[in-house]
Design an enzyme around this catalytic site. Structure first.
Site, short mmCIF file in Angstrom:
data_model
loop_
_atom_site.label_atom_id
_atom_site.label_comp_id
_atom_site.label_asym_id
_atom_site.label_seq_id
_atom_site.Cartn_x
_atom_site.Cartn_y
_atom_site.Cartn_z
N GLU A 16 0.85 2.45 1.48
CA GLU A 16 1.33 1.14 1.05
C GLU A 16 0.73 0.68 -0.28
O GLU A 16 0.77 -0.50 -0.61
CB GLU A 16 1.05 0.11 2.15
CG GLU A 16 1.78 0.39 3.44
CD GLU A 16 1.57 -0.69 4.47
OE1 GLU A 16 2.06 -1.80 4.26
OE2 GLU A 16 0.91 -0.41 5.48
N SER A 142 4.45 -1.34 7.25
CA SER A 142 5.63 -1.30 6.39
C SER A 142 6.72 -0.37 6.91
O SER A 142 7.51 0.16 6.14
CB SER A 142 5.25 -0.90 4.96
OG SER A 142 4.55 -1.94 4.33
N TYR A 211 11.26 -4.20 0.81
CA TYR A 211 10.70 -4.29 -0.53
C TYR A 211 11.68 -4.03 -1.68
O TYR A 211 11.33 -4.30 -2.83
CB TYR A 211 9.50 -3.32 -0.66
CG TYR A 211 8.44 -3.61 0.36
CD1 TYR A 211 7.77 -4.82 0.37
CD2 TYR A 211 8.10 -2.69 1.35
CE1 TYR A 211 6.79 -5.12 1.31
CE2 TYR A 211 7.12 -2.96 2.30
CZ TYR A 211 6.48 -4.17 2.27
OH TYR A 211 5.53 -4.46 3.20
N ARG A 250 1.05 -12.61 10.85
CA ARG A 250 2.49 -12.73 11.10
C ARG A 250 2.87 -11.85 12.28
O ARG A 250 2.54 -10.67 12.31
CB ARG A 250 3.29 -12.29 9.87
CG ARG A 250 4.77 -12.65 9.91
CD ARG A 250 5.60 -11.94 8.85
NE ARG A 250 5.90 -10.56 9.28
CZ ARG A 250 5.62 -9.49 8.54
NH1 ARG A 250 5.04 -9.60 7.36
NH2 ARG A 250 5.92 -8.28 9.00
N ASP A 252 5.91 -10.20 14.66
CA ASP A 252 7.31 -9.79 14.60
C ASP A 252 7.87 -9.68 16.01
O ASP A 252 7.19 -9.18 16.93
CB ASP A 252 7.45 -8.46 13.88
CG ASP A 252 7.00 -8.53 12.43
OD1 ASP A 252 7.05 -9.64 11.85
OD2 ASP A 252 6.59 -7.49 11.87
N GLU A 269 4.65 -6.58 17.17
CA GLU A 269 3.33 -6.32 16.61
C GLU A 269 2.87 -7.53 15.81
O GLU A 269 3.65 -8.45 15.54
CB GLU A 269 3.36 -5.09 15.71
CG GLU A 269 4.28 -5.21 14.51
CD GLU A 269 4.37 -3.91 13.70
OE1 GLU A 269 3.78 -2.90 14.12
OE2 GLU A 269 5.02 -3.93 12.65
N ASN A 271 0.75 -8.57 12.19
CA ASN A 271 0.34 -8.07 10.89
C ASN A 271 -0.77 -8.97 10.35
O ASN A 271 -0.53 -10.16 10.11
CB ASN A 271 1.55 -8.07 9.94
CG ASN A 271 1.30 -7.40 8.61
OD1 ASN A 271 0.16 -7.28 8.18
ND2 ASN A 271 2.35 -6.96 7.96
N GLY A 275 2.53 -9.23 3.51
CA GLY A 275 2.82 -9.20 2.08
C GLY A 275 2.58 -10.55 1.43
O GLY A 275 2.83 -11.59 2.02
#
Length: 308
Positions: A16, A142, A211, A250, A252, A269, A271, A275
């Site tokens: 990443e 990612s 992205y 964050r 998901d 999951e 994070n 980002g």
């Protein structure tokens, strides 16, 4: 009064790296605009020596992937006694291991999908579970290495045991959850808004959907019932607390509303290093809550500490 000196860690050597460089550059620019003294560090193996010599007031961690968000750099910063942003050693390591994080989440009453961990070299010739299912690395971000096995696929994905696979020996095989992609950020003790991520021309929210320009559409607030919206927020906060996250995280989710509005909500999951470009999901959520990008980053710097 002297300006606070912030070292922004970016780049690194995980898959990443490009994402981290983008996040780190955006954060460094915004923090400078907020009046901080900023040093940009493209992380390599001598990062501890660089930080020991530099002695910044705060480290803003804009690294993504292994080393940056798995507890490793957090341990270095604890040893150096330099306050840093985001989660600490334990929460970072735990969140990076998808299966262990799911175990903690399930124990906290958060709904998760049926799954099992398999060594990729021992991947069975027959399907390990009834398709459709998802195969993903246990410790990557990612969406790197994610493979979706469709209902009509006659055999397991061969790429998993091939030499081209470079995402570790252990893979997570997880029941595929139909439905909509929802995500929700947490900022300290404050739950942010719920965003629906709609991939544009992609089968799921993969690397390009995340992205590449035009790869996805972000709908905030998500167009779901107030009951489901609040439930997603509640589960995101519960996951943040159960795993021991600090700063910003964050979570998901998948929300399958094909058969009823209540549907099925599954936590995928968390994070701990989301980002951080101005168009990334969590800064968008913070913007929806009334924070400019600079104000959001300032909050993160002021929140930084050791022993997180």
């Amino acid at each position: 009064m002297s300006r606070k000196h912030v070292a922004v860690l970016m780049g690194g050597f995980s898959s990443e790296r490009p994402v981290s460089l983008s996040s780190g550059t955006a954060c460094a620019d915004a923090l400078e605009a907020e009046g901080f003294q900023v040093t940009r560090i493209d992380v390599d193996r001598d990062v501890s020596a660089k930080l020991a010599a530099l002695r910044p007031d705060v480290v803003f961690n804009a690294l993504h992937g292994p080393f940056g968000e798995d507890g490793t750099i957090q341990g270095v910063l604890e040893y150096l006694e330099i306050p840093y942003t985001h989660s600490g050693v334990l929460a970072s390591a735990l969140a990076m291991d998808k299966e262990k994080a799911k175990g903690v989440a399930a124990a906290a009453g958060i709904p998760v999908a049926q799954s099992e961990v398999i060594n990729r070299f021992a991947f069975p010739a027959e399907h390990p579970m009834k398709p459709p299912y998802v195969v993903k690395p246990v410790r990557e971000g990612s969406s790197f290495g994610v493979v979706i096995v469709q209902e009509d696929q006659s055999h397991p994905p061969q790429i998993i045991s091939s030499p081209e696979w470079r995402y570790g020996e252990q893979v997570l095989v997880e029941r595929y959850i139909y439905g909509r992609e929802l995500t929700c950020g947490v900022m300290g003790g404050q739950v942010l808004g719920v965003t629906e991520v709609v991939p544009m021309g992609h089968g799921f929210y993969d690397y390009d959907a995340k992205y590449v320009a035009g790869g996805s559409k972000h709908v905030i607030p998500a167009e779901i019932s107030p009951n489901i919206y609040q439930k997603i927020q509640s589960l995101a906060l519960r996951a943040h607390q159960a795993i021991g996250c600090r700063g910003v995280s964050r979570s998901d989710f998948r929300y399958d509303d094909r058969f009823s509005e209540d549907g099925e909500i599954i936590w995928l999951e968390i994070n701990t290093q989301p980002g951080m470009t101005p168009t990334s999901l969590v800064p968008e959520m913070a913007g929806h809550a009334g924070y400019s990008f600079g104000e959001f980053l300032r909050w993160m710097v002021e929140d930084a500490s050791c022993s997180r």
